[in-house]
Design a protein around this motif. Sequence first.
Motif, PDB file in Angstrom:
ATOM      1  N   GLU A 262       0.829  -1.205   0.000  1.00 15.93           N
ATOM      2  CA  GLU A 262       0.000   0.000   0.000  1.00 15.93           C
ATOM      3  C   GLU A 262       0.863   1.254   0.000  1.00 15.93           C
ATOM      4  O   GLU A 262       1.992   1.255   0.510  1.00 15.93           O
ATOM      5  CB  GLU A 262      -0.916   0.020   1.226  1.00 15.93           C
ATOM      6  CG  GLU A 262      -2.164  -0.836   1.067  1.00 15.93           C
ATOM      7  CD  GLU A 262      -3.098  -0.357  -0.030  1.00 15.93           C
ATOM      8  OE1 GLU A 262      -2.870   0.727  -0.609  1.00 15.93           O
ATOM      9  OE2 GLU A 262      -4.060  -1.077  -0.315  1.00 15.93           O
ATOM     10  N   SER A 264       0.087   5.399   0.952  1.00 13.71           N
ATOM     11  CA  SER A 264      -0.961   6.230   1.556  1.00 13.71           C
ATOM     12  C   SER A 264      -1.705   7.017   0.480  1.00 13.71           C
ATOM     13  O   SER A 264      -1.134   7.375  -0.560  1.00 13.71           O
ATOM     14  CB  SER A 264      -0.353   7.194   2.573  1.00 13.71           C
ATOM     15  OG  SER A 264       0.372   8.218   1.925  1.00 13.71           O
ATOM     16  N   GLN A 265      -2.980   7.261   0.755  1.00 15.66           N
ATOM     17  CA  GLN A 265      -3.798   7.993  -0.212  1.00 15.66           C
ATOM     18  C   GLN A 265      -3.210   9.369  -0.514  1.00 15.66           C
ATOM     19  O   GLN A 265      -3.198   9.817  -1.668  1.00 15.66           O
ATOM     20  CB  GLN A 265      -5.220   8.150   0.313  1.00 15.66           C
ATOM     21  CG  GLN A 265      -6.201   8.674  -0.723  1.00 15.66           C
ATOM     22  CD  GLN A 265      -6.330   7.749  -1.910  1.00 15.66           C
ATOM     23  OE1 GLN A 265      -6.633   6.571  -1.778  1.00 15.66           O
ATOM     24  NE2 GLN A 265      -6.087   8.272  -3.096  1.00 15.66           N
ATOM     25  N   ARG A 267      -0.043  10.272  -0.432  1.00 10.13           N
ATOM     26  CA  ARG A 267       1.127  10.151  -1.308  1.00 10.13           C
ATOM     27  C   ARG A 267       0.722   9.795  -2.733  1.00 10.13           C
ATOM     28  O   ARG A 267       1.303  10.303  -3.689  1.00 10.13           O
ATOM     29  CB  ARG A 267       2.095   9.108  -0.761  1.00 10.13           C
ATOM     30  CG  ARG A 267       3.311   8.902  -1.664  1.00 10.13           C
ATOM     31  CD  ARG A 267       4.451   8.189  -0.985  1.00 10.13           C
ATOM     32  NE  ARG A 267       5.517   7.877  -1.921  1.00 10.13           N
ATOM     33  CZ  ARG A 267       6.404   8.756  -2.386  1.00 10.13           C
ATOM     34  NH1 ARG A 267       6.344  10.027  -1.997  1.00 10.13           N
ATOM     35  NH2 ARG A 267       7.354   8.385  -3.234  1.00 10.13           N
TER      36      ARG A 267
END
Length: 283
Positions: A262, A264-265, A267
């Motif tokens: 994943e 982060s949203q 980034r």
Amino acid sequence: MTTDFDHAADVARQYDKDRYLSALLAPEEHRPALMTLYAFSAEIARIRELVSEPLPGEVRLQWWRDLLEGTEHGAVASNPVANALLQTIDRYRLPRQSLVAMTEARVFDLYNDQMPRLNDLEGYAGETVSGVIQLASLILNGGEDPGTATAAGHAGVAYALTGLMRALPWHASRRQIYLPKDVCVRHNLDPESLFKGDTTPELKAVLAEMRGHVRHHLGRVRQVAADVPAACDAAFLPLILVEPFLKKLEAPGFDPLKQTAEISQLRRQWLLWRASGKVFRKL
């Protein structure tokens, strides 16, 4: 008042956030069509999650095929994504057969058969993801052939293979395997070990080869980047996330069956924004 295109944008935002964000970075006049294309792709991709057996899933896919091939459907008026898709097809003269091919490829998702060969997996990726990139390029080029078929083909395979490796824990939990049989045989990987949650050296070897194939296709995209019109940049924008995901997948200590790679949203949004308008220089 909420329109069919507004609903399509909500579907894209909920089920395909990265493409949704890339569409927000496209010229405003083409955003509704891009959101609709991405919503359609998301709707047929998630059919397995909505059914308990393959047959109802095939029925849903057949509904979309019938719609695209011109068969009348009384329920179309109550399906905002379908309505928006038909309008988008007409406005941009999108080839319906490409959309039909996407629905046909998604039949594979409904079953637990192993992908037979790497070539088959690349073909599946071509129909389901490369096709989306090519149609998005067509939209961004105002309905005229943008000459992006080769770039879209390689970009879609790289993006799809990365996504499938990221989804490995989820797929393995339901005995679904996209890793090609010929690659697994080459590295002596027993698929049953995946379903047991065993991260074996054989699995790591298979995934290392798959990451190599992704990078090969990224390289091919770079080779033909000069042939892609600047107007089509946003269609390829999600590709900017591939290399960061690959680095997560190959990080020391990462367990491909127990962890999901994943970013982060925040980034991801920043990476997409930074590459907007110059995606091929950032690959």
